[in-house]
Every structure is written in structure tokens, then in C-alpha cells.
Scaffold this active site. Sequence first.
Site, PDB file in Angstrom:
ATOM      1  N   ARG A 175      -1.773  -6.240  -8.287  1.00 32.16           N
ATOM      2  CA  ARG A 175      -0.552  -6.985  -7.986  1.00 32.16           C
ATOM      3  C   ARG A 175      -0.358  -8.099  -8.992  1.00 32.16           C
ATOM      4  O   ARG A 175       0.680  -8.216  -9.621  1.00 32.16           O
ATOM      5  CB  ARG A 175      -0.640  -7.592  -6.574  1.00 32.16           C
ATOM      6  CG  ARG A 175      -0.581  -6.554  -5.467  1.00 32.16           C
ATOM      7  CD  ARG A 175      -1.078  -7.113  -4.176  1.00 32.16           C
ATOM      8  NE  ARG A 175      -2.480  -7.536  -4.298  1.00 32.16           N
ATOM      9  CZ  ARG A 175      -3.245  -7.906  -3.302  1.00 32.16           C
ATOM     10  NH1 ARG A 175      -2.749  -7.954  -2.092  1.00 32.16           N
ATOM     11  NH2 ARG A 175      -4.502  -8.254  -3.490  1.00 32.16           N
ATOM     12  N   HIS A 192       0.845  -1.211   0.000  1.00 29.71           N
ATOM     13  CA  HIS A 192       0.000   0.000   0.000  1.00 29.71           C
ATOM     14  C   HIS A 192       0.875   1.255   0.000  1.00 29.71           C
ATOM     15  O   HIS A 192       0.626   2.193  -0.749  1.00 29.71           O
ATOM     16  CB  HIS A 192      -0.882   0.060   1.261  1.00 29.71           C
ATOM     17  CG  HIS A 192      -1.957  -0.972   1.342  1.00 29.71           C
ATOM     18  ND1 HIS A 192      -2.114  -1.786   2.435  1.00 29.71           N
ATOM     19  CD2 HIS A 192      -2.943  -1.314   0.486  1.00 29.71           C
ATOM     20  CE1 HIS A 192      -3.157  -2.587   2.251  1.00 29.71           C
ATOM     21  NE2 HIS A 192      -3.677  -2.321   1.073  1.00 29.71           N
ATOM     22  N   SER A 237      -2.846  -7.581   3.150  1.00 30.05           N
ATOM     23  CA  SER A 237      -3.145  -7.437   4.581  1.00 30.05           C
ATOM     24  C   SER A 237      -3.550  -8.788   5.173  1.00 30.05           C
ATOM     25  O   SER A 237      -3.168  -9.132   6.296  1.00 30.05           O
ATOM     26  CB  SER A 237      -4.280  -6.431   4.788  1.00 30.05           C
ATOM     27  OG  SER A 237      -3.936  -5.185   4.262  1.00 30.05           O
ATOM     28  N   LYS A 261     -16.751  -6.824   6.013  1.00 32.23           N
ATOM     29  CA  LYS A 261     -15.900  -7.783   6.728  1.00 32.23           C
ATOM     30  C   LYS A 261     -15.455  -7.205   8.076  1.00 32.23           C
ATOM     31  O   LYS A 261     -15.274  -6.005   8.220  1.00 32.23           O
ATOM     32  CB  LYS A 261     -14.699  -8.197   5.867  1.00 32.23           C
ATOM     33  CG  LYS A 261     -14.001  -7.061   5.174  1.00 32.23           C
ATOM     34  CD  LYS A 261     -13.037  -7.576   4.105  1.00 32.23           C
ATOM     35  CE  LYS A 261     -12.433  -6.376   3.377  1.00 32.23           C
ATOM     36  NZ  LYS A 261     -11.650  -6.690   2.231  1.00 32.23           N
TER      37      LYS A 261
HETATM   38  O1  PNS Z   1      -8.911  -2.533   0.425  1.00 32.90           O
HETATM   39  P1  PNS Z   1     -10.152  -3.076  -0.233  1.00 32.90           P
HETATM   40  O2  PNS Z   1     -11.003  -3.795   0.786  1.00 32.90           O
HETATM   41  O3  PNS Z   1      -9.837  -3.917  -1.429  1.00 32.90           O
HETATM   42  O4  PNS Z   1     -10.978  -1.789  -0.742  1.00 32.90           O
HETATM   43  C1  PNS Z   1     -12.241  -1.940  -1.338  1.00 32.90           C
HETATM   44  C2  PNS Z   1     -12.951  -0.576  -1.485  1.00 32.90           C
HETATM   45  C3  PNS Z   1     -12.993   0.159  -0.172  1.00 32.90           C
HETATM   46  C4  PNS Z   1     -12.208   0.260  -2.499  1.00 32.90           C
HETATM   47  C5  PNS Z   1     -14.381  -0.858  -2.024  1.00 32.90           C
HETATM   48  O5  PNS Z   1     -14.978  -1.842  -1.244  1.00 32.90           O
HETATM   49  C6  PNS Z   1     -15.272   0.383  -2.032  1.00 32.90           C
HETATM   50  O6  PNS Z   1     -15.050   1.306  -2.790  1.00 32.90           O
HETATM   51  N1  PNS Z   1     -16.307   0.396  -1.149  1.00 32.90           N
HETATM   52  C7  PNS Z   1     -17.201   1.506  -1.009  1.00 32.90           C
HETATM   53  C8  PNS Z   1     -18.610   1.154  -1.467  1.00 32.90           C
HETATM   54  C9  PNS Z   1     -18.732   1.290  -2.974  1.00 32.90           C
HETATM   55  O7  PNS Z   1     -18.541   2.348  -3.541  1.00 32.90           O
HETATM   56  N2  PNS Z   1     -19.102   0.153  -3.610  1.00 32.90           N
HETATM   57  C10 PNS Z   1     -19.273   0.073  -5.035  1.00 32.90           C
HETATM   58  C11 PNS Z   1     -17.993  -0.298  -5.744  1.00 32.90           C
HETATM   59  S1  PNS Z   1     -18.284  -0.536  -7.461  1.00 32.90           S
END
Ligand code: PNS
Length: 166
Positions: free
Chosen positions: A92, A19, A130, A43
Site C-alpha cells: 500500500r 484485500h 484490517s 496474534k
Molecule cells: O495478513 P498478514 O498477517 O500480513 O499475512 C502474513 C502472512 C500470513 C503472509 C505471513 O505471516 C506468513 O506467510 N506466515 C506463515 C509462516 C511463514 O511462512 N513464515 C515465514 C515468512 S518469511
Amino acid sequence: MSDVLAIYPGSFDPITNGHFDLIERSSRIFDRLIVALLTNAEKEPLFSVEERLAMLREVTRNLKNVTVDTFSGLLVDYAVQKKARAIVRGIRAFSDYEYELQMALMNRKLEPRLETIFLMPAESYAYVSSRLVKEIFRHGGSVKELVPAVVEERLRQKINPKPHEV
Ligand code: PNS
């Protein structure tokens, strides 16, 4: 355009060197970067929002054009509210691509003015996540080269690692 703001969203539970590598790369490309921590993820996180924020702030404190914030709800709504032009996500391995493509295209459908920019971390972090960091630490493995020192310390406070099984 003079001031291009990008958002780097995620769960950061906890922030890894992968990150951080992407944060540094993004900070060199964009005028400003907001590292945005999702607070209402489905989660169950290991670290609280406050703990994750503290680690993000500590790790990014020397990057002058980087700030740390939280968001809930839709990422595109947050990005529009902040007047961001881009969303940064890391890829990645090929396995990340399908999920990331789906999310990027859905975000574009919801808000066509926003672009998702994919960045690749340094090869040495291509396998870092993570989830794996937490698993390795729980079983007594070394995470020294995978996370910033402040994160390793927090993991030590949070988890009692099992002695190395042979
Ligand atoms: O670190 P992560 O868990 O891979 O991040 C995922 C994240 C936070 C980028 C994604 O879950 C997100 O944007 N959530 C907010 C809700 C949202 O906008 N959902 C629609 C995505 S198309």
C-alpha cells in the site's frame, strides 16, 4: 505453462475492500488463485478461522477462478504442496515495503522456485487495513467504504460500537 496458480496469503481479520481489490486484480492475471488464510498466527484474531473463511467465501463467490483455503506452518511448504508458481502480496505504502521485501526474500531463500508478486491496490484503498477498520468500528466510525457489506454486518454482530464521541 498453461495453468498458473498463485497464492494470496494473509490473516484477513477481517477481509477489507483493499484485500478484495487485490483478489480481483490477481484473478485477472493468474489462471487460478487460492486465498490462503493462516490459521496459526501468533496474534490473537478478532474473528475465528470459521468466521474469516465464511467472509472470504462470501466475498469471492462470484470469482470463478478463486478458491479459499487455510494453511498452517510455512507458506512456502503450502505453496509447493499446491504446486503454486507465485505468492501475491499487496504493497500500500512505502512503509509496507521493508517487511514485505524481507518476507519475499526469505521465502525465495526457502523456495527459489516461487516468485513473490507485489500488487498495488486502488489508490482509494491505500490507507485501509484490517487493524484500522476494527479500531474505527469500535469507536463508532463508519467502515462502509472500507469493507464489504457482509463484513460490516459481522463487525456489528461481534463488536458493540461506542457511540461517536464529540
Ligand atoms: O495478513 P498478514 O498477517 O500480513 O499475512 C502474513 C502472512 C500470513 C503472509 C505471513 O505471516 C506468513 O506467510 N506466515 C506463515 C509462516 C511463514 O511462512 N513464515 C515465514 C515468512 S518469511
